[in-house]
Design an enzyme around this catalytic site. Structure first.
Site, PDB file in Angstrom:
ATOM      1  CD  GLN A 219       0.385  -0.671   3.297  1.00 25.73           C
ATOM      2  OE1 GLN A 219       1.131  -1.104   2.207  1.00 25.73           O
ATOM      3  NE2 GLN A 219       0.104  -1.192   4.810  1.00 25.73           N
TER       4      GLN A 219
ATOM      5  CB  SER B 100       2.081   1.826   4.891  1.00 27.22           C
ATOM      6  OG  SER B 100       3.030   0.855   5.466  1.00 27.22           O
TER       7      SER B 100
ATOM      8  CB  SER C 164      -8.263   2.528   7.626  1.00 23.48           C
ATOM      9  OG  SER C 164      -8.646   1.384   6.253  1.00 23.48           O
TER      10      SER C 164
ATOM     11  N   GLY D  53      -7.340   3.409   3.410  1.00 25.20           N
ATOM     12  CA  GLY D  53      -7.959   1.971   3.226  1.00 25.20           C
ATOM     13  C   GLY D  53      -8.883   0.996   2.666  1.00 25.20           C
ATOM     14  CD  GLU D  54     -10.103  -1.718   7.030  1.00 26.25           C
ATOM     15  OE1 GLU D  54     -10.643  -2.996   7.512  1.00 26.25           O
ATOM     16  OE2 GLU D  54      -9.428  -0.831   7.966  1.00 26.25           O
TER      17      GLU D  54
END
Lengths: 337, 183
Positions: free
Chosen positions: A47, A49, A87, A288-289
């Site tokens: 992702q 991060s 998230s 995220g989610e």
């Protein structure tokens, strides 16, 4: 006949969980060559991060992202992190990284202040330098300040901090409380075509507007939104785990558990809504989610707009959509066309 | 045991392997080239995609013996000592991969496309990537990256043939339908 429809869906989503403690910790150390090392327990799963956390550390220290070496996910060397879940990484871990960077920076300010003949409160960290606010020509390189802190003052510029989102427990009588530190919001609009003879749904276009706070890295935010929409489309139209009477999955492989391919993806327009959360690291929340939350609902509403049937079970396969169209026609024979 | 002579990433290997060895097992377990991934092992996911005589194949479905006498390109052979391939550069610049498990396969599928069609449309790119499942990205940035790489390769000029000349490549198919000179 293919009929076109549009649907809209909105959502809010809490960032980080709070049913129990939800801490992250980080250590930032500034090296004598002007680079920094960030230690974080969080896990990069693609992702981005670690890129974002490196950016946050760099921003706190006034250096470039490529100056930050991130060491992650090794509990022999890094602080514990609650995880790449809920998230929470940008907000919770990001806040820990920002605080740790600021603590290291405070040590640099203490070291640089006598070098520049000012008080630490008058300093700022920018462009790889510690400089006097308003007088940027009065500066020392950050590496020089780090070296002076280490060998001159005997206090290495290392900052460690942790962050646990502040919450207020629910009052059992009033039901009031503050279960999460912050929330994100989004609206997605889907445009679909439904074949009213076969029930097949094609998603033509999705426009997604997301408030994730100030985006630390807009390209990575787009990647999260686009990926979430792909998952949402699978959830809406294709993906279903089927079981036999004994509870065994009968579609345990990708031949018959169908997920979106490149051919199933519509045109996607991502709109990152300008926003700033004062409790987040440099205004950021998370992304995220939440990206896959409104997609299926927007598609369901678009199907209703296109052919007038309300699907209440997912996935909205051609069989289910056609059955709903037939049921509607049977109930209203005079409106058959 | 089957005796095999296979060129992998430009280097010829003479080796023997049990006849049931797949090309993927040969690459990963015998040659140590773990770029091609073992995903579903039944030809659904495309994570094992490699190029055989320029054509994208699922290495999990091809026997190593079927690659005898052919030339295989894996992701390890795409970059040169001078730098990344334009496709790899574009995938990196556009953040086209997230977890990256599908990446070696997706990039090689894209290479097979661009070798045959230097200026593909969006629909042609989607079609070329349709056999490479990705759970992270939604494919959007991959498609953008393939467009960007196509542009970069066309700009590079000399090494790319002009549009149209490679539209019907005389590459033997793994199944052997066109298997002219190499069988």
């Amino acid at each position: 006949m293919r009929r076109r429809g549009r649907g809209i869906a909105c959502m809010w989503y809490p960032i980080g969980f709070t049913v129990s403690a939800n801490p992250s910790a980080a250590t930032v150390k500034v090296n004598e060559d002007g680079t920094a090392t960030l230690l974080t327990g969080t896990v990069e799963t693609g992702q981005g991060s670690l890129t974002v956390l490196g950016q946050i550390a760099a921003e706190a220290l006034g250096i470039a992202t490529e100056d930050v070496h991130v060491v992650s996910a090794d509990t022999d060397a890094t602080p514990m992190d609650t995880g790449a879940i809920a998230s929470r990484t940008t907000y919770v871990t990001g806040n820990a990284v920002k605080l740790a960077g600021e603590r290291a920076r405070a040590i640099l300010f203490e070291a640089a202040a006598p070098m520049l003949g000012v008080k630490p409160e008058q300093l700022e960290a920018r462009d790889r330098k510690i400089q006097v606010r308003g007088f940027p020509q009065r500066s020392v390189a950050i590496g020089e300040a780090a070296r002076h802190a280490l060998v001159g003052k005997g206090e290495p510029p290392i900052g460690t901090a942790s962050f646990n989102p502040p919450t207020v427990a629910m009052d059992p009588e009033t039901g009031q409380g503050k279960p999460f530190a912050t929330y994100v919001y989004a609206t997605q609009i889907a445009e679909v075509e439904v074949d009213d003879e076969t029930g097949e749904v094609e998603v033509l276009r999705i426009v997604a507007a997301h408030d994730c706070g100030t985006p630390i890295n807009p390209m990575l935010v787009e990647g999260q939104v686009e990926g979430g929409i792909a998952m949402g489309i699978g959830f809406a139209l294709q993906e279903e785990i089927l079981f036999d009477d004994d509870g065994r999955q009968i579609n345990p492989n990708l031949t018959n558990y169908i997920m979106p391919t490149s051919l199933d993806m519509p045109e996607i327009e991502v709109d990152i809504v300008p926003s700033h959360d004062p409790t987040g690291p440099f205004g950021a929340k998370g992304v995220g989610e939440p990206t896959s939350v409104p997609t299926a609902a927007a598609i369901a509403n678009a199907i209703y707009d296109a052919v007038g049937v309300r699907l209440t079970a997912l996935p909205m396969t051609a069989e289910r959509v056609l059955a709903a169209i037939k049921a509607k026609r049977a109930a209203q024979p005079q409106q058959l066309r | 045991m089957s005796a095999l002579r296979i060129t992998v990433n430009g280097r010829e290997h003479v080796l023997s392997a049990p006849p049931e060895t797949t090309l993927l097992a040969l690459l990963r377990e015998h040659l140590g080239l773990t770029g091609a991934k073992l995903g579903c092992d039944v030809g659904d996911c495309g994570a094992c995609t490699v190029l055989v005589d320029g054509q994208a194949v699922n290495a999990c479905l091809m026997l190593a013996a079927q690659a005898d006498g052919r030339s295989v390109l894996t992701i390890e052979g795409l970059a040169t000592p001078d730098g990344l391939h334009p496709l790899q550069e574009a995938f990196e610049r556009h953040a086209a991969l997230q977890c990256g498990f599908c990446g070696p396969g997706a990039i090689l599928s894209a290479k097979a496309l661009l070798d045959a069609n230097p200026a593909p449309t969006g629909a042609e790119i989607r079609d070329a990537l349709a056999g490479n499942l990705c759970r992270c990205t939604g494919y959007t940035k991959m498609i953008t990256a393939v467009h960007a790489a196509a542009q970069a390769l066309r700009g590079a000029g000399a090494e790319m043939p002009p549009l149209g000349l490679t539209a019907s490549p005389s590459i033997p198919l793994p199944g052997g339908e066109k298997g002219g000179g190499l069988s």
